[in-house]
Enzyme design. Sequence first.
Site, mmCIF file in Angstrom:
data_model
loop_
_atom_site.group_PDB
_atom_site.id
_atom_site.type_symbol
_atom_site.label_atom_id
_atom_site.label_comp_id
_atom_site.label_asym_id
_atom_site.label_seq_id
_atom_site.Cartn_x
_atom_site.Cartn_y
_atom_site.Cartn_z
ATOM 1 N N LYS A 188 0.569 -5.356 -5.052
ATOM 2 C CA LYS A 188 0.618 -3.895 -5.020
ATOM 3 C C LYS A 188 0.330 -3.323 -6.422
ATOM 4 O O LYS A 188 0.330 -4.063 -7.417
ATOM 5 C CB LYS A 188 1.991 -3.458 -4.489
ATOM 6 N N TYR A 231 -0.289 0.609 7.089
ATOM 7 C CA TYR A 231 1.145 0.754 7.346
ATOM 8 C C TYR A 231 1.441 1.584 8.606
ATOM 9 O O TYR A 231 2.518 2.172 8.708
ATOM 10 C CB TYR A 231 1.832 1.377 6.126
ATOM 11 N N ASN A 241 8.178 -3.212 -4.994
ATOM 12 C CA ASN A 241 8.475 -4.637 -4.784
ATOM 13 C C ASN A 241 7.266 -5.550 -4.928
ATOM 14 O O ASN A 241 7.231 -6.649 -4.388
ATOM 15 C CB ASN A 241 9.226 -4.857 -3.462
ATOM 16 N N HIS A 296 2.870 -7.620 -1.020
ATOM 17 C CA HIS A 296 2.969 -7.579 0.435
ATOM 18 C C HIS A 296 2.489 -8.900 1.003
ATOM 19 O O HIS A 296 1.537 -9.486 0.508
ATOM 20 C CB HIS A 296 2.070 -6.455 0.987
ATOM 21 N N GLU A 330 -4.451 -7.599 9.824
ATOM 22 C CA GLU A 330 -4.603 -7.135 8.436
ATOM 23 C C GLU A 330 -5.840 -7.741 7.780
ATOM 24 O O GLU A 330 -6.561 -7.057 7.043
ATOM 25 C CB GLU A 330 -3.325 -7.460 7.640
#
Length: 148
Positions: free
Chosen positions: A9, A49, A112, A115, A126
């Site tokens: 990310k 998402y 965080n 992913h 994905e």
Amino acid sequence: MEQTFIMIKPDGVQRGLVGEIIGRFEKKGFTLKGLKFITVDRPFAERHYADLSSKPFFNGLVEYITSGPVVAMVWQGKGVVTTGRKIIGATNPAESAPGTIRGDYAIDIGRNVIHGSDAVESANKEIALWFPEGVAEWRSSLHSWIYE
Ligand code: RTP
């Protein structure tokens, strides 16, 4: 062979964790099948998402993911979806074990670092979304030293 979608990310990229993260997957024995450095727009992030669109944190999540370039990857190997999630650690870094990527490098759930697909089915979806052109057709020559 099983594949998973892994994305570093924007915070992971900005903090200089790309090499460290790729190294963990490489050293485990997984095979890198696709990699791109890309900044995604809002509609694309909302598609990625989509399952979380009703969550209160959805807007902040989309802003976070579109805030800078990400490293999108496809990794391949036996059990890579489940093992990849173990390497990454629990979603909330406060609960991620030390030794996992989030356990070692993150504090807040909304920052965080990485992913990873949560199931084979979502991995395939994905990968199709992020790599519509397909991924590399190569097989590591290390194969017989990793798998029995
Ligand atoms: P990811 O999709 O990023 O691998 O994360 P995950 O499966 O472990 O967690 P998921 O429930 O799918 O949530 C996706 C991302 O949304 C952010 N999040 N924020 N503020 C919150 O309560 C909250 N909950 C989730 C996190 O960045 C999480 O990775």
